[in-house]
Design a protein around this motif. Structure first.
Motif, mmCIF file in Angstrom:
data_model
loop_
_atom_site.group_PDB
_atom_site.id
_atom_site.type_symbol
_atom_site.label_atom_id
_atom_site.label_comp_id
_atom_site.label_asym_id
_atom_site.label_seq_id
_atom_site.Cartn_x
_atom_site.Cartn_y
_atom_site.Cartn_z
ATOM 1 N N HIS A 1 0.831 -1.199 0.000
ATOM 2 C CA HIS A 1 0.000 0.000 0.000
ATOM 3 C C HIS A 1 0.867 1.251 0.000
ATOM 4 C CE1 HIS A 1 -2.281 3.172 2.321
ATOM 5 N NE2 HIS A 1 -3.116 2.936 1.307
ATOM 6 N N LYS A 5 2.582 1.264 -3.410
ATOM 7 C CA LYS A 5 1.654 1.144 -4.543
ATOM 8 C C LYS A 5 2.038 -0.005 -5.478
ATOM 9 C CE LYS A 5 0.592 6.085 -4.515
ATOM 10 N NZ LYS A 5 1.389 6.387 -3.310
ATOM 11 N N THR A 18 -9.530 -3.274 3.215
ATOM 12 C CA THR A 18 -9.347 -1.822 3.097
ATOM 13 C C THR A 18 -8.016 -1.491 2.431
ATOM 14 O OG1 THR A 18 -10.669 -1.513 5.104
ATOM 15 C CG2 THR A 18 -9.275 0.327 4.404
ATOM 16 N N ASN A 52 -7.511 0.311 -1.200
ATOM 17 C CA ASN A 52 -6.733 1.546 -1.351
ATOM 18 C C ASN A 52 -5.603 1.388 -2.364
ATOM 19 O OD1 ASN A 52 -8.349 2.800 0.534
ATOM 20 N ND2 ASN A 52 -6.964 2.397 2.264
ATOM 21 N N LYS A 96 -11.299 -2.153 -7.136
ATOM 22 C CA LYS A 96 -11.545 -1.636 -5.788
ATOM 23 C C LYS A 96 -12.985 -1.900 -5.374
ATOM 24 C CE LYS A 96 -11.441 2.481 -2.876
ATOM 25 N NZ LYS A 96 -11.119 3.912 -2.763
#
Length: 831
Positions: A777, A780, A804, A808, A819
């Protein structure tokens, strides 16, 4: 006159073993038979006794006086089978003959029940007991009371009281010897009111009667009254009386007033020592200091009072040393935490050769080895197996070999039980079991030594298995139950230290709770009442707490008749370990108001831990002040908890100050608490500095210590340093791997992190994949993130934080459909 002269000639001839001369005397002088029998009994020569018996059988086959003398003779020769045979061959039995048999049984010290059977039988046959009959019966009851455990003396007391009543009814209750035996009997039963009443009936003072009474009060825990009686004696003290008074001083020194009255243990021993010194001075003035029994008791008294210098001084002044005096000195060093000196004295005893060690000497020498083992660090066996304490193990084996060579004392049940205990404390359970299996018979001490050995050497399952087996062979006592309950606690602690979720933790606690309840039910069944004794109750409080049942723990605590500081501490620790810190803080005030107990270092440590859990800095500071007030600031356990309190509160300056003020810094826990505090606040320089100092001190690093250092590397972005540190860990745990994966992931070395996940010897958990996913996360990284997310859902489909994070990651990459799909799955699982 002529008969007296002939008796002397025959006695002298016997003593010189001039049997032909005996035969000549018999042919001429039949009247010398009884003195000859008496002389033979005094010599305790069984072979010669049988020769005289054969002559007596020819001359006086039915003479009851001769028969009584023969019974007494065989009794003195320790041959009660022959004594009984003489008795049974007589056509009739009178009181004198019965008395000879019963007193013979009493004097051998092994047939107390037979004495009481004979006492009943003589009355059934119509013989009326006289004072000597009652004397024998009461002495038998006394011997049985001595053999009984403290809780089982009631039966002996009841039997003795019935005989006392008979003596009074028959008019023998005023006999001075009967009264004296009654004083000793009641004293040994712990019934001091009855002993005092009997004592007051004495028509005149006897030193032996004073001795029995004073010793009775000393052994019943009323040492002050014992010493008052000794001071009030009008007679000059004899050896036995002085020994009784000295034993009262020893009892005073052993009493633990500190837990109730706030008196320091040293102060208690100092006061007892002052009384003992006064008694020693009195012994000198009475000419008793050189008496071997008094001198040996003086050595023991000074030892119990903690003054080994005085004990050694008395020992050196003795004209001669027997096994008792050597044992007193060796045991003194053992009990005063000087096992090395104890073994030196044992070695000196052997070198001098004036007194051969007996079973008791070997027993206390082995106890010294056991104490030495408790002080030494464990070393792993060359085979890489169990950790053992090598030096004490070697010395224990040496004494074991000596005991086997010099009289076969290794087969003595008490020596063998101590050997089991020593080998267990040294970590050599194989040797402990080997000794146990070769014992000719087992007592509860032997079973307890082996059980405790298994419980304290990570063999809790074997301990419980042996505990349930033992019940078929031996009645368990309080130490048996303590060992079994410790095994239950050990199993619970070991299992719950593993990384498991709350549901699994509860299942494991229920499993071990069943074991604790099974042992508890046997405790109640054995005791026959709800009162299980303070030691067992304290262990039950702890065992239930370790098994997660504070309701049962509190129930046991509330049912206890009295509470020691150990009881309160066990309950407090239970609440803190089960994350019920508020209840722990509520308990502390009750300790002083209801229990009249002062907290010790472990009690305050438990309360400080509760303050840490609640992040209650104000209460924590108050407890710190209490630690200082009671003088526990130098204790490792309180220091560790205070460092942890201030570290978690972010007051590192205060944590460092507590750490620096500690006199002893040999506990890795202390260092780890400080390192964890600096890690928590990302002060990596201080973490590395303190860890380096810890290594320079030669202290082992726990798993959690290494986790702290790896975490510091991760927070500081020190990838290369973290890698080198990780590679130096001999057997990394799963926590260490997670830290290293975090180090690599935070530095965007996600491929390397995934390689570690695939090659580590542990199965990846939700924590593993969540760590990788969190880094994905941050950086990325959709590809590795997708893989980590998939694995996370397989391990724990209900991890909504994972959904979550993945959502993200997709959003940051502009993958809106993916998503929305992840969020839809999350909603579906939530429903």
């Amino acid at each position: 006159m002529r008969r007296s002269r002939l008796a002397r000639i025959l006695s002298a001839a016997y003593k010189q073993q001039a049997r032909p001369r005996i035969d000549q005397c018999w042919q001429k002088h039949n009247a010398a038979l009884l003195p000859a029998i008496k002389a033979c009994g005094s010599a305790r020569d069984l072979d010669s006794a049988k020769i005289i018996h054969s002559k007596a059988r020819c001359l006086h086959p039915s003479d009851i006086f001769v028969a009584s003398s023969l019974v007494s003779m065989y009794s003195r020769c320790q041959s009660m089978a022959d004594a009984r045979a003489v008795f049974d061959q007589m056509p009739r039995h009178d009181t004198v003959l019965w008395n000879s048999l019963m007193l013979g049984f009493v004097e051998t010290g092994r047939y107390s029940e037979l004495v009481l059977e004979s006492f009943a039988q003589m009355q059934h046959q119509g013989c009326h007991p006289d004072a000597r009959s009652f004397l024998a019966a009461i002495r038998a009851c006394t011997a049985l009371a001595i053999q009984d455990s403290p809780g089982n003396k009631l039966r002996s007391l009841e039997r003795g009281k019935k005989i006392h009543f008979q003596a009074e009814s028959s008019g023998c209750g005023d006999n001075v010897f009967v009264i004296n035996s009654l004083v000793e009997f009641y004293a040994k039963c712990g019934s001091m009111d009855d002993a005092w009443r009997a004592f007051q009936r004495m028509p005149y003072e006897l030193s032996v009667c004073w001795s029995s009474l004073i010793l009775g009060y000393a052994e019943s825990g009323d040492e002050e009254l014992a010493l008052q009686l000794f001071s009030g004696m009008s007679l000059a003290p004899e050896s036995r009386t002085m020994v009784a008074a000295l034993k009262a001083c020893m009892g005073l020194a052993a009493k633990e007033y500190g837990s109730k009255l706030g008196v320091d243990a040293k102060e208690v021993k100092t006061k007892a020592l002052q009384r003992g010194v006064a008694l020693h001075s009195q012994a000198v003035s009475c000419g008793l200091e050189k008496d071997v029994y008094v001198a040996s008791t003086l050595v023991s008294m000074y030892s119990k009072c903690g003054s080994m210098i005085d004990a050694y001084r008395v020992f050196c002044r003795m004209d001669q040393h027997d096994a008792v005096s050597w044992t007193a000195l060796i045991l003194g060093y053992v009990e005063n935490s000087e096992p090395e000196l104890a073994l030196e004295v044992f070695s000196r005893m052997q070198k001098q050769g004036s007194c051969r060690p007996d079973a008791t000497v070997y027993l206390v020498a082995l106890k010294a080895c056991g104490s030495l083992a408790e002080e030494q660090e464990e070393k792993e066996e060359p085979t890489g197996g169990r950790k053992v304490r090598v030096e004490s193990l070697e010395r224990g084996m040496e004494i074991h070999a000596q005991a086997a060579r010099n009289g076969g004392f290794n087969s003595d049940v008490f020596v063998a039980s101590t050997l089991v205990d020593v080998y267990s404390k040294c970590g050599s359970l194989v040797d402990a079991r080997r000794v146990f299996d070769t014992m000719p018979c087992y007592n509860v001490v032997a079973w307890n030594s082996l059980l405790m050995g298994y419980a304290e050497n990570d063999e809790a399952e074997l301990c419980l298995e042996l505990f349930f087996t033992m019940r078929s062979y031996c009645q368990p006592d309080c130490l048996t139950f303590v060992a079994a309950l410790k095994a239950c606690s050990s199993l619970a602690e070991k299992e719950l230290s593993k990384e498991v979720d709350e549901e699994m933790k509860k299942k494991q606690q229920l499993k071990y709770l069943d074991k604790v309840m099974a042992v508890h039910s046997i405790v109640v069944e054995t005791s026959g009442s709800g009162d299980t004794g303070i030691y067992v109750s304290n262990t039950l409080v702890d065992a239930y707490a370790k098994s997660g049942s504070m309701a049962d723990s509190r129930r046991v605590f509330d049912r206890m008749r009295r509470h020691s500081v150990v009881s309160w501490t066990a309950l407090l620790l239970g609440y803190t370990e089960n994350k019920e810190a508020e209840l722990a803080l509520e308990i502390l005030p009750l300790m002083s108001t209801q229990g009249s107990c002062l907290p010790d270092a472990r009690t305050l440590a438990a309360v400080v831990t509760a303050c840490t859990q609640l992040v209650d800095l104000e209460q924590g500071r108050a407890m710190h002040a209490e630690v200082l007030r009671l003088g526990f600031e130098s204790e490792i356990v309180t220091g560790n908890c205070l460092v942890d309190l201030y570290s978690k509160a972010g007051i590192m300056e205060r944590a460092q100050r507590v750490f620096d003020s500690m006199e002893v810094l040999t506990s890795p826990i202390t260092w780890t608490s400080l390192i964890a505090g600096y890690t928590r606040y990302s002060d990596s320089d201080r973490v590395f500095q303190i860890f380096t100092e810890m290594q320079e001190q030669g202290l082992p690093a726990y798993d959690v210590t290494l986790v702290c250092v790896l975490t510091a590397c991760s927070h500081a972005g020190l990838v290369d340093e973290g890698t080198r540190f990780f590679e130096r860990i001999t057997c990394p745990s799963l926590d260490h791997y997670h830290c290293y994966i975090d180090i690599l992931s935070r530095a965007n070395r996600l491929d390397a992190a995934m390689a570690v996940v695939k090659t580590m010897p542990w199965k990846a958990t939700a924590v593993t994949w969540r760590t990788v996913l969190g880094a994905c996360h941050k950086w990325k990284n959709v590809e590795i993130g997708r893989l980590a997310f998939k694995k996370l859902i397989e391990v724990d489909g209900g991890d909504f934080a994972g959904y979550t994070l993945m959502g993200n990651i997709y959003g940051a990459a502009g993958l809106w459909e993916e998503k929305q799909r992840v969020e839809a799955i999350k909603q579906q699982n939530a429903g």
